[in-house]
Design an enzyme around this catalytic site. Structure first.
Site, mmCIF file in Angstrom:
data_model
loop_
_atom_site.group_PDB
_atom_site.id
_atom_site.type_symbol
_atom_site.label_atom_id
_atom_site.label_comp_id
_atom_site.label_asym_id
_atom_site.label_seq_id
_atom_site.Cartn_x
_atom_site.Cartn_y
_atom_site.Cartn_z
ATOM 1 N N GLU A 1 8.233 1.687 4.085
ATOM 2 C CA GLU A 1 7.450 1.004 5.483
ATOM 3 C C GLU A 1 7.877 -0.841 5.191
ATOM 4 O OE1 GLU A 1 3.280 0.418 6.473
ATOM 5 O OE2 GLU A 1 3.484 0.238 8.411
ATOM 6 N N TYR B 1 9.867 1.840 9.861
ATOM 7 C CA TYR B 1 9.546 3.598 8.877
ATOM 8 C C TYR B 1 11.420 3.471 8.049
ATOM 9 C CZ TYR B 1 4.726 3.688 9.019
ATOM 10 O OH TYR B 1 3.182 3.666 8.911
ATOM 11 N N HIS C 1 4.827 7.494 2.522
ATOM 12 C CA HIS C 1 5.295 6.090 2.272
ATOM 13 C C HIS C 1 4.959 5.026 1.663
ATOM 14 C CE1 HIS C 1 2.833 5.039 4.952
ATOM 15 N NE2 HIS C 1 3.002 3.482 4.846
ATOM 16 N N HIS D 1 -6.125 -1.754 4.706
ATOM 17 C CA HIS D 1 -5.831 -0.612 3.507
ATOM 18 C C HIS D 1 -4.928 -1.181 2.419
ATOM 19 C CE1 HIS D 1 -2.270 -0.665 6.253
ATOM 20 N NE2 HIS D 1 -1.728 0.403 5.413
ATOM 21 N N HIS E 1 0.585 -1.048 0.195
ATOM 22 C CA HIS E 1 -0.076 -0.031 -0.044
ATOM 23 C C HIS E 1 0.514 0.697 -0.154
ATOM 24 C CE1 HIS E 1 0.903 -0.174 4.475
ATOM 25 N NE2 HIS E 1 1.021 1.190 4.265
ATOM 26 N N HIS F 1 1.271 -0.260 15.077
ATOM 27 C CA HIS F 1 0.245 0.717 14.807
ATOM 28 C C HIS F 1 -0.701 0.411 15.590
ATOM 29 C CE1 HIS F 1 2.070 3.388 11.922
ATOM 30 N NE2 HIS F 1 2.136 2.218 10.710
#
Lengths: 141, 306
Positions: free
Chosen positions: B264, B254, B213, B198, B153, B245
């Site tokens: 990431e 990261y 990112h 996501h 993503h 997260h």
């Protein structure tokens, strides 16, 4: 690397402060600040010339520079001593000042950024960012 | 619901200041496979478990950032229906001819009001060194570097993200899995076209077209630790992590590529189903949402982009 280079340490000072940071010729200026924890005046971002938050102006002294984003330091600005601290290496003692992009200047560049965004890619046609409508500045339909 | 229409992220074209340094980073350190170099100098890379020819495209430029992010759709006819739906939504559609990238069919695209190029394509050649298919071993060539499984993503920064979310939901059939609402409106949205938490995310930011990112999926938390070891061993510029997260629940680290583009690598994250509600964070617990262990906002993570 010869012994002379290992021993050489330049001093980096920031006017109006008592900051006086040692920096070796092969060490970038931002790294010298980050290692001393003196980051209040110069922000630590990507450390690699892309994000622009460590923008400075070299007021006195000479530096060697790596590639840095042209969106953060233009050719004219380079001649005036502006640079990203993460991409410059001292060749002498330096006097530098933090020089972040004026937020107003960033906003003024916004329309230009939109206009050029779709020309960055080879082989694609021009596109319009905006919703169709009379309120859209610069829209040609 | 079966996955139809927009299937998943497929292509991310990244601008780099120094191609040689970028190749060392993405191939030797991140661990992508080199696929080839095009006649215009663009470099094509893939993760070991991706069947498609390439997923990451590097382009030498004088400033860093992301040129485009593209999703693969199920069928060629989907490109026609999505073109109509994008036009009906009010956006201009541009066309990219087949072969503009080696092995990739025709693409359609639009520049969304956050200033980003979003594209769709249906056809791409299968990679020469694709994952095994018959009596399949885990991999054809053993994974290297951080051992990324796939390009997963991207997170993009720009203005007008309420409208961007609405566009992705109404024109492309994405759903919002999670969002951050502040008193003055939507700060961030995590959008999915699949069962991943996501497939693309947006954060509100005054300057359009910015890149936060691109993310690569790893096997597990141990792999995040291994990636962290590589980051320190090779003096890769680290942003934050290893940590987790709250939002999406991914375990993560990261870091920045040699041109300052953030990468990431992560593992985990919940499964999202289209009947699930949108999870929501507000200003009182946002620190925990962004980094679940640190529980405090991190200015560099929130504001540094290319």
């Amino acid at each position: 690397m010869d012994q002379t280079e290992i021993r050489t340490v330049h001093r980096i000072r920031v006017p109006g402060t008592d900051i006086d940071v040692p920096c070796r010729p092969q060490q970038n200026v931002l790294d010298a600040f980050e290692r001393r924890g003196l980051c209040r005046d110069i922000r630590i971002g990507c450390r690699n010339g892309g994000c622009g938050v460590c923008r400075v102006q070299v007021l006195e002294g000479t530096v060697r520079a790596d590639r840095m984003g042209a969106n953060h330091v233009t050719a004219d600005e380079r001649l005036a001593g502006y640079a990203l601290a993460c991409r410059i290496y001292p060749e002498s003692d330096l006097l530098i000042a933090a020089a972040p992009r004026n937020p107003c200047a960033t906003r003024a560049r916004t329309d230009e950024t939109i206009a050029t965004a779709d020309r960055r890619l080879v082989g694609t046609q021009t596109a319009c960012l905006h919703r169709h409508g009379p309120a859209c500045p610069g829209h040609d339909e | 619901m079966a996955i139809t229409g927009v299937l998943r992220p497929g292509l991310c074209q990244i601008r780099v200041l120094d191609m040689a340094a970028a190749k060392t980073h993405y191939i030797d350190r991140v661990g992508l496979d080199f696929v080839g170099e095009g006649p215009d100098g663009r470099v094509y890379l893939k993760a070991y478990d991706e069947f498609d020819r390439h997923s990451i495209v590097l382009r030498q430029a004088d400033e860093s950032g992301c040129d485009l992010f593209a999703f693969r759709v199920a069928r060629p006819s989907d490109l026609d229906s999505f073109e109509q739906r994008i036009k009906d939504y009010g956006y201009t559609v541009y066309h990219v001819e087949a072969g503009e990238m080696p092995g990739v069919g025709r693409r359609i695209g639009t520049v969304i009001p956050s200033g980003h190029r979003i594209e769709l394509y249906a056809e791409i050649e299968m990679a020469d060194r694709h994952p095994p298919i018959t009596n399949p071993d885990l991999w054809t060539d053993e994974p290297h570097g951080m051992r990324p499984i796939r390009m997963d993503h991207a997170l993009l920064y720009g203005p007008n993200i309420e409208e961007v979310q609405d566009f992705f939901e109404k024109a492309l059939d994405f759903r919002c899995a999670e969002k951050v609402m502040l008193p003055d409106g939507l700060l961030a949205t995590w959008l999915t076209c699949s069962t991943k938490a996501h497939d693309i995310a947006f954060v509100k930011h005054p300057e359009p077209g910015k890149f936060h990112h691109v993310s690569f999926f790893l096997e597990d938390w141990n792999a995040v630790g291994w990636a962290s070891d590589i980051i320190t061993r090779y003096n890769i510029s680290r942003d934050i992590g290893p940590t987790r997260h709250g939002i999406t629940r991914g375990t993560t680290i990261y870091f920045f590529d040699p041109s300052g583009n953030r990468n990431e690598v992560f593992a985990g994250g919940y499964t999202y189903y289209p009947t699930d509600p949108t999870r929501m964070w507000d200003e009182t617990e946002l620190g925990k949402g962004i980094f679940y262990y640190e529980q405090q906002l991190n200015e560099r993570f929130l504001t540094v982009v290319t």
